[in-house]
Design a protein around this motif. Structure first.
Motif, PDB file in Angstrom:
ATOM      1  N   GLY A  76      46.940  43.008  29.654  1.00 14.51           N
ATOM      2  CA  GLY A  76      45.758  42.659  28.891  1.00 14.51           C
ATOM      3  C   GLY A  76      44.898  41.562  29.484  1.00 14.51           C
ATOM      4  O   GLY A  76      43.803  41.315  29.001  1.00 14.51           O
ATOM      5  N   THR A  77      45.371  40.888  30.515  1.00 12.53           N
ATOM      6  CA  THR A  77      44.577  39.842  31.148  1.00 12.53           C
ATOM      7  C   THR A  77      43.865  40.445  32.347  1.00 12.53           C
ATOM      8  O   THR A  77      44.490  41.022  33.223  1.00 12.53           O
ATOM      9  CB  THR A  77      45.472  38.661  31.579  1.00 12.53           C
ATOM     10  N   GLU A  78      42.542  40.299  32.353  1.00 13.73           N
ATOM     11  CA  GLU A  78      41.726  40.961  33.364  1.00 13.73           C
ATOM     12  C   GLU A  78      40.798  39.949  34.018  1.00 13.73           C
ATOM     13  O   GLU A  78      40.272  39.054  33.366  1.00 13.73           O
ATOM     14  CB  GLU A  78      40.903  42.054  32.680  1.00 13.73           C
ATOM     15  N   ALA A  79      40.597  40.116  35.315  1.00 16.75           N
ATOM     16  CA  ALA A  79      39.674  39.251  36.052  1.00 16.75           C
ATOM     17  C   ALA A  79      38.938  40.052  37.110  1.00 16.75           C
ATOM     18  O   ALA A  79      39.453  41.034  37.633  1.00 16.75           O
ATOM     19  CB  ALA A  79      40.433  38.100  36.713  1.00 16.75           C
ATOM     20  N   TYR A  80      37.725  39.607  37.392  1.00 23.94           N
ATOM     21  CA  TYR A  80      36.941  40.130  38.503  1.00 23.94           C
ATOM     22  C   TYR A  80      36.893  39.025  39.545  1.00 23.94           C
ATOM     23  O   TYR A  80      36.584  37.875  39.225  1.00 23.94           O
ATOM     24  CB  TYR A  80      35.533  40.532  38.037  1.00 23.94           C
ATOM     25  N   VAL A  81      37.238  39.379  40.771  1.00 20.03           N
ATOM     26  CA  VAL A  81      37.375  38.383  41.828  1.00 20.03           C
ATOM     27  C   VAL A  81      36.479  38.761  42.997  1.00 20.03           C
ATOM     28  O   VAL A  81      36.598  39.861  43.546  1.00 20.03           O
ATOM     29  CB  VAL A  81      38.850  38.288  42.303  1.00 20.03           C
ATOM     30  N   GLU A  82      35.602  37.843  43.369  1.00 19.44           N
ATOM     31  CA  GLU A  82      34.769  38.039  44.549  1.00 19.44           C
ATOM     32  C   GLU A  82      35.559  37.575  45.762  1.00 19.44           C
ATOM     33  O   GLU A  82      36.181  36.508  45.732  1.00 19.44           O
ATOM     34  CB  GLU A  82      33.486  37.227  44.449  1.00 19.44           C
ATOM     35  N   LEU A  83      35.549  38.382  46.811  1.00 17.07           N
ATOM     36  CA  LEU A  83      36.230  38.028  48.055  1.00 17.07           C
ATOM     37  C   LEU A  83      35.195  37.649  49.110  1.00 17.07           C
ATOM     38  O   LEU A  83      34.223  38.371  49.320  1.00 17.07           O
ATOM     39  CB  LEU A  83      37.042  39.210  48.595  1.00 17.07           C
ATOM     40  N   PHE A  84      35.442  36.538  49.762  1.00 13.85           N
ATOM     41  CA  PHE A  84      34.614  36.095  50.872  1.00 13.85           C
ATOM     42  C   PHE A  84      35.519  36.127  52.099  1.00 13.85           C
ATOM     43  O   PHE A  84      36.527  35.418  52.145  1.00 13.85           O
ATOM     44  CB  PHE A  84      34.067  34.691  50.607  1.00 13.85           C
ATOM     45  N   CYS A  85      35.193  36.980  53.058  1.00 14.47           N
ATOM     46  CA  CYS A  85      36.093  37.239  54.187  1.00 14.47           C
ATOM     47  C   CYS A  85      35.664  36.491  55.438  1.00 14.47           C
ATOM     48  O   CYS A  85      34.511  36.114  55.596  1.00 14.47           O
ATOM     49  CB  CYS A  85      36.138  38.741  54.472  1.00 14.47           C
ATOM     50  N   ARG A  86      36.637  36.325  56.326  1.00 15.32           N
ATOM     51  CA  ARG A  86      36.380  35.732  57.642  1.00 15.32           C
ATOM     52  C   ARG A  86      35.800  36.805  58.553  1.00 15.32           C
ATOM     53  O   ARG A  86      36.397  37.868  58.711  1.00 15.32           O
ATOM     54  CB  ARG A  86      37.680  35.226  58.257  1.00 15.32           C
ATOM     55  N   GLY A  87      34.662  36.545  59.157  1.00  7.89           N
ATOM     56  CA  GLY A  87      34.083  37.502  60.101  1.00  7.89           C
ATOM     57  C   GLY A  87      33.749  38.819  59.443  1.00  7.89           C
ATOM     58  O   GLY A  87      33.530  38.901  58.239  1.00  7.89           O
ATOM     59  N   ASN A  88      33.718  39.852  60.246  1.00  9.75           N
ATOM     60  CA  ASN A  88      33.429  41.203  59.749  1.00  9.75           C
ATOM     61  C   ASN A  88      34.736  41.937  59.506  1.00  9.75           C
ATOM     62  O   ASN A  88      35.527  42.116  60.425  1.00  9.75           O
ATOM     63  CB  ASN A  88      32.590  41.981  60.761  1.00  9.75           C
ATOM     64  N   VAL A  89      34.951  42.337  58.282  1.00 12.82           N
ATOM     65  CA  VAL A  89      36.147  43.087  57.923  1.00 12.82           C
ATOM     66  C   VAL A  89      35.705  44.487  57.490  1.00 12.82           C
ATOM     67  O   VAL A  89      34.856  44.630  56.612  1.00 12.82           O
ATOM     68  CB  VAL A  89      36.926  42.394  56.782  1.00 12.82           C
ATOM     69  N   ALA A  90      36.270  45.484  58.112  1.00  9.84           N
ATOM     70  CA  ALA A  90      35.924  46.871  57.792  1.00  9.84           C
ATOM     71  C   ALA A  90      36.430  47.232  56.396  1.00  9.84           C
ATOM     72  O   ALA A  90      37.512  46.784  55.987  1.00  9.84           O
ATOM     73  CB  ALA A  90      36.533  47.811  58.827  1.00  9.84           C
ATOM     74  N   GLN A 140      42.467  38.114  56.053  1.00 10.31           N
ATOM     75  CA  GLN A 140      41.019  38.263  56.215  1.00 10.31           C
ATOM     76  C   GLN A 140      40.228  37.533  55.136  1.00 10.31           C
ATOM     77  O   GLN A 140      39.023  37.368  55.241  1.00 10.31           O
ATOM     78  CB  GLN A 140      40.625  39.750  56.195  1.00 10.31           C
ATOM     79  N   VAL A 141      40.889  37.102  54.070  1.00  8.19           N
ATOM     80  CA  VAL A 141      40.205  36.468  52.945  1.00  8.19           C
ATOM     81  C   VAL A 141      40.092  34.970  53.198  1.00  8.19           C
ATOM     82  O   VAL A 141      41.089  34.280  53.377  1.00  8.19           O
ATOM     83  CB  VAL A 141      40.933  36.749  51.615  1.00  8.19           C
ATOM     84  N   ASP A 142      38.854  34.488  53.216  1.00  9.46           N
ATOM     85  CA  ASP A 142      38.586  33.067  53.420  1.00  9.46           C
ATOM     86  C   ASP A 142      38.616  32.315  52.092  1.00  9.46           C
ATOM     87  O   ASP A 142      39.211  31.255  51.987  1.00  9.46           O
ATOM     88  CB  ASP A 142      37.231  32.898  54.109  1.00  9.46           C
ATOM     89  N   SER A 143      37.964  32.885  51.073  1.00  8.85           N
ATOM     90  CA  SER A 143      37.950  32.246  49.757  1.00  8.85           C
ATOM     91  C   SER A 143      37.652  33.303  48.694  1.00  8.85           C
ATOM     92  O   SER A 143      37.275  34.431  49.001  1.00  8.85           O
ATOM     93  CB  SER A 143      36.902  31.134  49.695  1.00  8.85           C
TER      94      SER A 143
END
Length: 157
Positions: A76-90, A140-143
């Motif tokens: 029942g606990t839901e979150a939307y998470v934005e990913l900021f990646c290092r460089g270009n990630v396919a 690949q995830v920076d923040s």
């Protein structure tokens, strides 16, 4: 309409107003019989079945599922998470990483500052924190930036 079928084959299919009516009927009640849908839109049950089969074969209909109340299901606990990646990630690399995390239930590449957005469902905030840490640990995830859902206002399928 062009669709990517699950086998990776691209299909082209034009759908008409009757197909759209069938799709709407399936959205409203995925368990409706072909006869009930046919009565509603003015086709025989066999004609509805042929159209549904054709839309499945061409990838317009990608599958059928059951919607389970996440509170009852224990997620029942839901979150939307934005990913900021290092460089270009396919996108294929992000798909591989996020697919390995069972609490990630959906993921999208997006425009804007973030590289992707993932939807996480967890048991509670402690479980959500563990899932978020797993996302953050991906090489690949920076923040990340998260938004926890407080209440669901509208849900359309």
């Amino acid at each position: 309409m062009t669709r990517q079928a699950s086998e990776g084959v691209v299909h082209t299919m034009a759908i008409d107003d009757l197909d759209r009516s069938i799709l709407e009927a399936l959205r409203e009640d995925g368990r409706a019989s072909y006869a009930d849908m046919g009565t509603r839109i003015g086709l025989s049950a066999s004609a509805v079945k042929r159209r549904v089969d054709r839309m499945r074969d061409t990838g317009v209909i990608r599958g059928f599922s059951v919607l389970i109340d996440p509170e009852i299901d224990g997620r029942g606990t839901e979150a939307y998470v934005e990913l900021f990646c290092r460089g270009n990630v396919a996108p294929v690399e992000l798909t591989k990483i996020m697919s390995a995390l069972p609490d990630v239930v959906e993921a999208w590449t997006v425009t804007g500052a973030a590289d992707a957005v993932v939807r996480i469902r967890a048991r509670d905030t402690a479980s959500l924190e563990v899932a978020l840490e797993k996302v953050r640990l991906a090489p690949q995830v920076d923040s990340t930036r998260s938004a926890i859902v407080l209440s669901r206002l509208i849900e359309r399928r």
